[in-house]
Design an enzyme around this catalytic site. Sequence first.
Site, mmCIF file in Angstrom:
data_model
loop_
_atom_site.group_PDB
_atom_site.id
_atom_site.type_symbol
_atom_site.label_atom_id
_atom_site.label_comp_id
_atom_site.label_asym_id
_atom_site.label_seq_id
_atom_site.Cartn_x
_atom_site.Cartn_y
_atom_site.Cartn_z
ATOM 1 N N PHE A 11 0.851 -1.194 0.000
ATOM 2 C CA PHE A 11 0.000 0.000 0.000
ATOM 3 C C PHE A 11 0.887 1.243 0.000
ATOM 4 O O PHE A 11 0.684 2.199 0.722
ATOM 5 C CB PHE A 11 -0.957 -0.012 1.206
ATOM 6 N N THR A 98 4.347 -4.927 -4.512
ATOM 7 C CA THR A 98 5.511 -4.672 -3.667
ATOM 8 C C THR A 98 6.668 -4.203 -4.566
ATOM 9 O O THR A 98 6.635 -4.389 -5.786
ATOM 10 C CB THR A 98 5.899 -5.938 -2.864
ATOM 11 N N LYS A 127 8.102 -5.903 -11.505
ATOM 12 C CA LYS A 127 8.845 -6.429 -12.657
ATOM 13 C C LYS A 127 9.662 -7.674 -12.300
ATOM 14 O O LYS A 127 9.950 -8.488 -13.177
ATOM 15 C CB LYS A 127 9.786 -5.347 -13.200
ATOM 16 N N GLU A 151 0.122 -5.727 -16.933
ATOM 17 C CA GLU A 151 0.131 -4.498 -17.739
ATOM 18 C C GLU A 151 1.060 -3.433 -17.156
ATOM 19 O O GLU A 151 1.791 -2.754 -17.867
ATOM 20 C CB GLU A 151 -1.294 -3.937 -17.857
ATOM 21 N N VAL A 154 5.319 -2.641 -17.658
ATOM 22 C CA VAL A 154 5.980 -1.908 -18.748
ATOM 23 C C VAL A 154 5.135 -0.680 -19.087
ATOM 24 O O VAL A 154 3.943 -0.803 -19.384
ATOM 25 C CB VAL A 154 6.145 -2.788 -20.008
ATOM 26 N N GLY A 208 10.354 11.569 -8.539
ATOM 27 C CA GLY A 208 9.752 10.248 -8.319
ATOM 28 C C GLY A 208 9.807 9.323 -9.519
ATOM 29 O O GLY A 208 9.111 8.302 -9.548
ATOM 30 N N GLU A 211 13.907 4.519 -9.629
ATOM 31 C CA GLU A 211 13.700 3.445 -8.659
ATOM 32 C C GLU A 211 14.319 3.872 -7.326
ATOM 33 O O GLU A 211 15.140 4.802 -7.288
ATOM 34 C CB GLU A 211 14.394 2.160 -9.146
ATOM 35 N N LYS A 226 12.245 -4.866 -18.620
ATOM 36 C CA LYS A 226 11.073 -4.619 -19.475
ATOM 37 C C LYS A 226 11.228 -5.303 -20.834
ATOM 38 O O LYS A 226 10.261 -5.811 -21.398
ATOM 39 C CB LYS A 226 10.856 -3.112 -19.615
ATOM 40 N N GLY A 324 4.411 6.675 -12.462
ATOM 41 C CA GLY A 324 3.502 7.612 -11.794
ATOM 42 C C GLY A 324 2.400 6.878 -11.068
ATOM 43 O O GLY A 324 1.982 5.798 -11.472
HETATM 44 N N1 HSE Z 1 12.127 3.867 -12.725
HETATM 45 C C1 HSE Z 1 11.243 3.536 -13.788
HETATM 46 C C2 HSE Z 1 11.473 4.509 -14.934
HETATM 47 C C3 HSE Z 1 9.816 3.567 -13.292
HETATM 48 O O1 HSE Z 1 12.195 5.496 -14.752
HETATM 49 O O2 HSE Z 1 10.960 4.287 -16.029
HETATM 50 C C4 HSE Z 1 8.828 2.767 -14.083
HETATM 51 O O3 HSE Z 1 9.170 1.416 -14.232
#
Ligand code: HSE
Length: 345
Positions: A11, A98, A127, A151, A154, A208, A211, A226, A324
């Site tokens: 969460f 998670t 992922k 979904e 990626v 944001g 990672e 990905k 996002g």
């Molecule tokens: N850290 C990843 C990016 C977030 O910058 O695309 C989405 O997977």
Amino acid sequence: MKTWRVLLLGFGTVGQGVAERLRDGATELAAGGLDARIVGVIDPALGSIASAEGLDPGQLLDLANRSGSLRDYPGATLAGSGADAIEAIDADVVFEMTPTNLVDGGPGLQHVRTALGLGRHVATTNKGPVALAWSELAELARANDVQLRCEGTVMSGTPLLNVCDGGLAGAGVYGVRGILNGTCNFVLSRMEAGVDYDEALAEAQELGYAETDPSGDVEGWDAAAKVAILGNLVLGGALTLSDVSREGIVGIGKGDVRSAARQGTRLRLVGSVRAVDGTVVEPKVGVEELSLDDPLAAVCGPANLLTFETEALGPVSIAGPGAGRAATGHALIADLLTIHRQVGS
Ligand code: HSE
């Protein structure tokens, strides 16, 4: 109308994005002929709770943001963690959200295994399990006659994987190529604007996009995961992360970006994979010097773009957010709608 009992694993940003979509977008689900009831939330920091009657998404968000704990939710029972909690909470579908661990899949991999083994449908934005153990998990889903949908792994909620089951079914997709990591694209774009690498990366973290450990982005691991996922889910491969040839943007500086600009080109981190005679080949991620008429060269900032190479339609490109809270939260809702359509009421 079918009511789907949903268990939320995690969460944090994504889990709260789902709760916001359920709180604010309930009519979209109703239009799809379904209702979603949250019957449990398991989160290591906020606590784990369950209620067969359902947990109100707005109240969950209030508690998480006001008190930093879900344990005071009125009438809910406290739940355990991990496999025991997944087993104890009677749900139709598990949303596994998670954080990604690309070393060994982390707890997410065990969560997905447990849920599928118990005959629960799974939708995940994680992922790790999908990039590291897709073949095993897909077989487990088949054996238990449930769906495993990904979904949000990626390009967040931008529709890609579900498009392959829908509008692109039968189009003969034989390759994919795209900008799959928003952080790297943002950093390269900022360096084009004259910002230093370190400063641009700090901005990406602040905003944001990156990672938790940004080396996963700049060393190319995130994009490589990905590519493995696309190779498996779009092209029918059996790749794991280690099959993907990987290069990141570490070592690229403003001088390289400027020199590309002088040649009338742009540097972009590009991921791609193809199928030849039914075999998946050349999964790779690397920095490419693109001419300005390449559609990927026009992608700036944190945006993502993927081009499907198809026999019937030629190239088909989809651009959209790659990260996002709202966009990734939407991915789970889209997966639930797909499960509902495919499995029926
Ligand atoms: N850290 C990843 C990016 C977030 O910058 O695309 C989405 O997977």
